[in-house]
Design a protein around this motif. Structure first.
Motif, mmCIF file in Angstrom:
data_model
loop_
_atom_site.group_PDB
_atom_site.id
_atom_site.type_symbol
_atom_site.label_atom_id
_atom_site.label_comp_id
_atom_site.label_asym_id
_atom_site.label_seq_id
_atom_site.Cartn_x
_atom_site.Cartn_y
_atom_site.Cartn_z
ATOM 1 N N LEU A 172 0.821 -1.209 0.000
ATOM 2 C CA LEU A 172 0.000 0.000 0.000
ATOM 3 C C LEU A 172 0.850 1.251 0.000
ATOM 4 O O LEU A 172 2.075 1.197 0.193
ATOM 5 C CB LEU A 172 -0.931 0.005 1.210
ATOM 6 N N LEU A 239 -4.500 9.298 -4.569
ATOM 7 C CA LEU A 239 -4.160 7.870 -4.513
ATOM 8 C C LEU A 239 -4.831 7.113 -5.654
ATOM 9 O O LEU A 239 -4.210 6.266 -6.313
ATOM 10 C CB LEU A 239 -4.589 7.291 -3.165
ATOM 11 N N SER A 240 -6.091 7.416 -5.914
ATOM 12 C CA SER A 240 -6.790 6.761 -7.019
ATOM 13 C C SER A 240 -6.160 7.126 -8.358
ATOM 14 O O SER A 240 -5.979 6.267 -9.235
ATOM 15 C CB SER A 240 -8.267 7.160 -7.022
ATOM 16 N N LEU A 244 -3.839 3.277 -7.802
ATOM 17 C CA LEU A 244 -4.039 2.412 -6.644
ATOM 18 C C LEU A 244 -5.534 2.210 -6.415
ATOM 19 O O LEU A 244 -6.357 2.990 -6.894
ATOM 20 C CB LEU A 244 -3.384 3.040 -5.417
ATOM 21 N N HIS A 245 -5.889 1.173 -5.664
ATOM 22 C CA HIS A 245 -7.313 0.914 -5.466
ATOM 23 C C HIS A 245 -7.690 0.905 -3.985
ATOM 24 O O HIS A 245 -6.846 0.834 -3.103
ATOM 25 C CB HIS A 245 -7.729 -0.403 -6.131
ATOM 26 N N ALA A 258 -4.078 3.514 0.085
ATOM 27 C CA ALA A 258 -4.709 2.747 -0.980
ATOM 28 C C ALA A 258 -3.801 1.568 -1.284
ATOM 29 O O ALA A 258 -2.600 1.593 -0.992
ATOM 30 C CB ALA A 258 -4.941 3.600 -2.224
ATOM 31 N N ALA A 260 -1.900 -1.479 -3.539
ATOM 32 C CA ALA A 260 -1.209 -1.714 -4.802
ATOM 33 C C ALA A 260 -1.201 -3.212 -5.089
ATOM 34 O O ALA A 260 -1.387 -4.040 -4.200
ATOM 35 C CB ALA A 260 0.217 -1.184 -4.725
ATOM 36 N N ARG A 261 -0.942 -3.568 -6.338
ATOM 37 C CA ARG A 261 -0.891 -4.982 -6.726
ATOM 38 C C ARG A 261 0.409 -5.645 -6.295
ATOM 39 O O ARG A 261 0.471 -6.868 -6.165
ATOM 40 C CB ARG A 261 -1.056 -5.108 -8.242
ATOM 41 N N GLN A 265 4.791 -1.728 -7.529
ATOM 42 C CA GLN A 265 3.814 -0.695 -7.879
ATOM 43 C C GLN A 265 3.676 0.319 -6.750
ATOM 44 O O GLN A 265 3.562 1.526 -6.992
ATOM 45 C CB GLN A 265 2.450 -1.317 -8.186
ATOM 46 N N ALA A 266 3.687 -0.172 -5.497
ATOM 47 C CA ALA A 266 3.567 0.739 -4.360
ATOM 48 C C ALA A 266 4.757 1.694 -4.308
ATOM 49 O O ALA A 266 4.584 2.908 -4.093
ATOM 50 C CB ALA A 266 3.468 -0.055 -3.062
ATOM 51 N N ALA A 269 4.430 4.234 -7.217
ATOM 52 C CA ALA A 269 3.365 5.211 -6.983
ATOM 53 C C ALA A 269 3.751 6.188 -5.886
ATOM 54 O O ALA A 269 3.479 7.396 -5.996
ATOM 55 C CB ALA A 269 2.074 4.482 -6.617
ATOM 56 N N ALA A 284 5.567 4.171 0.851
ATOM 57 C CA ALA A 284 5.123 2.834 0.475
ATOM 58 C C ALA A 284 5.284 1.957 1.714
ATOM 59 O O ALA A 284 6.233 2.128 2.490
ATOM 60 C CB ALA A 284 5.966 2.298 -0.669
#
Length: 293
Positions: A172, A239-240, A244-245, A258, A260-261, A265-266, A269, A284
């Motif tokens: 995240l 964040l979106s 990120l979700h 949020a 991350a996969r 990715q975290a 981002a 992160a």
């Protein structure tokens, strides 16, 4: 030495302890309890970011704080936790504590509660005695018992009834816009609307985590806080926009997170968000299954 009394330290060197931050993977406030407390139903997860403490044997109790302008006396939860343990264990000595504050203040990450729990655990190693740490932690604050568990847990009651859970790996990004939000204010704003919420669907949240889907969760405090702090809403939007979700405010705010996969990715981002919002505290992070000494 009498059972339940600790006069001489079992450790003569400084103990270093990591005090992890936490996020709430959903926070439901079921209603009011006697004494002004709230009935909670929340899934809490410790993270790999946090504060650090050094705890050493000393003749008296003294606290030094580095990294933040915080009081060094009984107004500080770490000091109160240390005094509570020393009193309960009947220690005829004290402790020298250095708190390295790395988390933002009043941020919904449980930093003060985590610092207090780490203090209790360190002193229990320094001066072993038959002391009920859970009882001490509950008296210190609603989130403090969770940090004694050291793993994800469902917290109920005022936060003292804990059911440890195993969760899939969490990656995240955290963002704090620099706004301090008082937990007391956040709960008061909810009380004014009486918009209390049903229990979380913990099984659905776990299933969504395992499948990598958006999480079916909510934070009962979020609407009241966002109405007064639009910058927190902007953090959720950022964040979106970063790909990120499941963005959500943690605890009483102001930190948002949020998912991350992946760790990669975290990290990417977080770096992009930090460049775009240099004044914000952005990290992160990953969930921790257990505390490490």
């Amino acid at each position: 030495m009498n059972v339940g009394t600790a006069s001489l330290p079992c450790v003569t060197h400084a103990l270093r302890r990591f005090a992890p931050a936490k996020i709430n993977l959903g926070l439901s406030v079921l209603g009011l309890l006697p004494g002004g407390y709230h009935a909670l139903h929340t899934l809490m997860v410790p993270l790999d970011v946090g504060d650090e403490l050094e705890v050493s044997p000393a003749e008296t109790l003294n606290l030094t704080v580095q990294g933040a302008d915080l009081p060094h006396d009984g107004r500080n939860l770490v000091y109160r936790a240390a005094q509570a343990y020393l009193d309960a264990a009947r220690v005829q000595a004290g402790a020298g504590i250095v708190l390295h504050k790395r988390l933002p203040l009043a941020s919904g990450l449980g930093g003060g509660s985590s610092d207090a729990a780490s203090t209790l655990l360190a002193l229990a190693e320094l001066y072993p005695a038959r002391v009920d740490l859970h009882t001490l932690a509950t008296r210190l604050g609603a989130d403090v018992p969770f940090f004694l568990v050291g793993s994800p847990a469902l917290a109920e009651g005022i936060g003292e009834r804990l059911t440890p859970l195993s969760l899939p790996p969490l990656h995240l990004v955290l963002i704090n816009p620099g706004t301090a939000v008082s937990a007391a204010d956040a709960y008061r704003w909810l009380d004014e609307t009486r918009q209390f919420t049903p229990p979380l669907d913990v099984q659905a949240i776990r299933a969504a985590l395992e499948a990598g889907r958006p999480l079916p969760f909510f934070n009962a405090l979020q609407a009241g806080v966002l109405a007064r702090h639009p910058e927190i809403g902007a953090a959720l939007t950022a964040l979106s926009a970063a790909g990120l979700h499941s963005p959500l405010m943690s605890g009483s705010g102001s930190t948002c997170f949020a998912l991350a996969r992946s760790s990669e990715q975290a990290q990417q981002a977080a770096a992009e968000l930090q460049r775009a919002y240099p004044a914000c505290w952005i990290r992160a992070a990953e969930g921790r299954e257990r505390s490490e000494g």
